[in-house]
Scaffold this motif. Structure first.
Motif, mmCIF file in Angstrom:
data_model
loop_
_atom_site.group_PDB
_atom_site.id
_atom_site.type_symbol
_atom_site.label_atom_id
_atom_site.label_comp_id
_atom_site.label_asym_id
_atom_site.label_seq_id
_atom_site.Cartn_x
_atom_site.Cartn_y
_atom_site.Cartn_z
ATOM 1 N N VAL A 24 0.807 -0.998 0.163
ATOM 2 C CA VAL A 24 0.065 -0.294 -0.131
ATOM 3 C C VAL A 24 0.490 1.267 0.053
ATOM 4 O O VAL A 24 0.241 1.918 -0.428
ATOM 5 C CB VAL A 24 -1.229 0.448 1.232
ATOM 6 N N LEU A 25 2.086 1.349 1.263
ATOM 7 C CA LEU A 25 2.574 2.384 0.938
ATOM 8 C C LEU A 25 3.864 2.691 -0.228
ATOM 9 O O LEU A 25 3.531 3.840 -1.076
ATOM 10 C CB LEU A 25 4.086 2.437 1.596
ATOM 11 N N LEU A 26 4.124 1.627 -1.158
ATOM 12 C CA LEU A 26 4.902 1.791 -1.838
ATOM 13 C C LEU A 26 4.198 2.080 -2.721
ATOM 14 O O LEU A 26 3.997 2.933 -4.172
ATOM 15 C CB LEU A 26 4.905 0.092 -2.883
ATOM 16 N N GLN A 27 2.499 1.543 -3.620
ATOM 17 C CA GLN A 27 1.363 2.310 -4.331
ATOM 18 C C GLN A 27 1.022 3.057 -4.563
ATOM 19 O O GLN A 27 0.696 3.964 -5.565
ATOM 20 C CB GLN A 27 0.315 1.267 -5.123
ATOM 21 N N PHE A 28 0.985 3.805 -2.918
ATOM 22 C CA PHE A 28 0.657 5.220 -3.150
ATOM 23 C C PHE A 28 1.491 6.111 -3.579
ATOM 24 O O PHE A 28 1.536 7.407 -3.995
ATOM 25 C CB PHE A 28 0.647 5.459 -1.330
ATOM 26 N N ALA A 29 2.923 5.982 -2.637
ATOM 27 C CA ALA A 29 4.502 6.783 -2.665
ATOM 28 C C ALA A 29 4.351 6.918 -4.283
ATOM 29 O O ALA A 29 4.072 8.231 -5.335
ATOM 30 C CB ALA A 29 5.218 6.025 -2.666
ATOM 31 N N LEU A 30 4.017 5.448 -5.856
ATOM 32 C CA LEU A 30 4.273 5.736 -6.883
ATOM 33 C C LEU A 30 3.203 6.375 -7.319
ATOM 34 O O LEU A 30 3.199 7.292 -8.729
ATOM 35 C CB LEU A 30 4.573 4.813 -7.393
ATOM 36 N N SER A 31 1.925 6.180 -7.123
ATOM 37 C CA SER A 31 0.967 6.877 -7.776
ATOM 38 C C SER A 31 0.663 8.528 -7.969
ATOM 39 O O SER A 31 0.387 9.135 -8.763
ATOM 40 C CB SER A 31 -0.780 6.292 -6.820
ATOM 41 N N MET A 32 1.179 8.604 -6.373
ATOM 42 C CA MET A 32 1.781 10.306 -6.401
ATOM 43 C C MET A 32 3.211 10.784 -7.170
ATOM 44 O O MET A 32 3.077 12.122 -7.894
ATOM 45 C CB MET A 32 2.771 10.539 -4.741
ATOM 46 N N LYS A 33 3.830 9.968 -6.948
ATOM 47 C CA LYS A 33 5.152 10.637 -8.273
ATOM 48 C C LYS A 33 4.003 10.642 -9.402
ATOM 49 O O LYS A 33 4.438 11.274 -9.860
ATOM 50 C CB LYS A 33 6.035 9.242 -7.853
ATOM 51 N N LYS A 34 3.460 9.612 -9.776
ATOM 52 C CA LYS A 34 3.260 9.735 -11.040
ATOM 53 C C LYS A 34 2.226 10.684 -11.371
ATOM 54 O O LYS A 34 2.447 11.285 -12.323
ATOM 55 C CB LYS A 34 2.273 8.745 -11.390
ATOM 56 N N ALA A 35 1.178 11.419 -10.098
ATOM 57 C CA ALA A 35 0.718 12.435 -10.503
ATOM 58 C C ALA A 35 1.225 13.591 -10.355
ATOM 59 O O ALA A 35 0.734 15.107 -10.180
ATOM 60 C CB ALA A 35 -0.864 12.205 -9.569
ATOM 61 N N GLY A 36 2.817 13.485 -10.449
ATOM 62 C CA GLY A 36 3.907 15.170 -10.271
ATOM 63 C C GLY A 36 3.986 15.407 -9.455
ATOM 64 O O GLY A 36 4.535 16.763 -9.280
ATOM 65 N N LEU A 37 4.444 14.676 -7.777
ATOM 66 C CA LEU A 37 4.188 15.577 -7.126
ATOM 67 C C LEU A 37 5.639 14.944 -6.628
ATOM 68 O O LEU A 37 6.439 13.705 -7.103
ATOM 69 C CB LEU A 37 3.612 14.418 -5.875
ATOM 70 N N ARG A 40 10.022 11.430 -2.613
ATOM 71 C CA ARG A 40 11.355 11.355 -2.387
ATOM 72 C C ARG A 40 10.817 9.552 -1.012
ATOM 73 O O ARG A 40 9.739 9.436 -0.277
ATOM 74 C CB ARG A 40 12.305 11.767 -1.756
ATOM 75 N N GLY A 41 11.564 9.124 -0.335
ATOM 76 C CA GLY A 41 12.390 8.148 0.563
ATOM 77 C C GLY A 41 12.760 6.459 -0.207
ATOM 78 O O GLY A 41 12.619 6.295 -1.588
ATOM 79 N N VAL A 42 12.028 5.926 0.709
ATOM 80 C CA VAL A 42 11.816 4.393 0.335
ATOM 81 C C VAL A 42 10.635 3.676 0.489
ATOM 82 O O VAL A 42 10.142 4.104 1.918
ATOM 83 C CB VAL A 42 13.190 4.081 0.992
ATOM 84 N N ALA A 43 10.482 2.137 0.154
ATOM 85 C CA ALA A 43 9.597 1.420 0.751
ATOM 86 C C ALA A 43 9.788 0.264 0.610
ATOM 87 O O ALA A 43 10.935 -0.035 -0.838
ATOM 88 C CB ALA A 43 8.145 1.594 -0.666
#
Length: 180
Positions: A24-37, A40-43
């Motif tokens: 859930v953490l990884l997918q959320f981070a990647l979706s936020m990144k894909k949305a243009g935000l 940073r960090g690690v999952a």
């Protein structure tokens, strides 16, 4: 509510060992990144290997996609934590760079035993929090008391659910708007 009473822009995905909090953490981070935000960090990613009880743990650098192994194989009869603390220490540079980059969101794979004891990524988490940067991590229920002490009880606790994470982020006072 005064500024001193405002909750930190910090949240923890609370989980039991059977939950899929890491994914859930990884997918959320990647979706936020894909949305243009700027994320940073690690999952953490865990894979099982023969025998069935053995596992390999890696962390993914969200900004580069690079995978770094953080577990060590200690033999078939080994018990207890297989975390490679030296590899974890080496990986802390990713979070120190996040302090410099000041991203829209920083994800930290875990607040676990090491962080509860003041090592692991504890120093980097404290620095990110002191800077007021949004931070999202994963906390096993057995470390909830240590997490609450670490954050002064001012962090949000979330279910391992993408909608809960999205609502938390959207509710932050200085949240960067997610592109549709």
């Amino acid at each position: 509510m005064t500024d001193a009473e405002q909750p930190l822009p910090v949240a923890a995905i609370m989980h039991e060992s059977s939950d899929n909090a890491d994914d859930v953490l990884l997918q959320f981070a990647l979706s936020m990144k894909k949305a243009g935000l700027k994320v940073r960090g690690v999952a953490q990613v865990t894979t099982l290997r023969p025998p069935a009880s053995a596992r390999d743990m890696s962390i993914i650098d969200i900004s580069t996609g690079e995978r770094l192994k953080i577990s060590q194989h200690r033999g078939k009869d080994a018990r207890g934590c297989c975390l490679d603390s030296a590899a974890l220490s080496d990986a802390s540079i990713i979070l120190r760079r996040a302090c410099v980059d000041q991203p829209d969101l920083t994800v930290v794979n875990r607040f676990g035993r090491m962080e509860a004891e003041g090592s692991g990524f504890a120093e980097e988490l404290l620095e990110l929090m002191a800077m007021g940067l949004p931070v999202l991590t994963v906390v096993d229920h057995k470390y909830i008391d240590a997490w609450r002490e670490f954050t002064g009880g001012m962090a949000t606790e979330l279910a391992p659910d993408k909608d809960a994470l999205s609502a938390w982020y959207a509710g932050l006072p200085n949240a960067t708007t997610v592109a549709d």
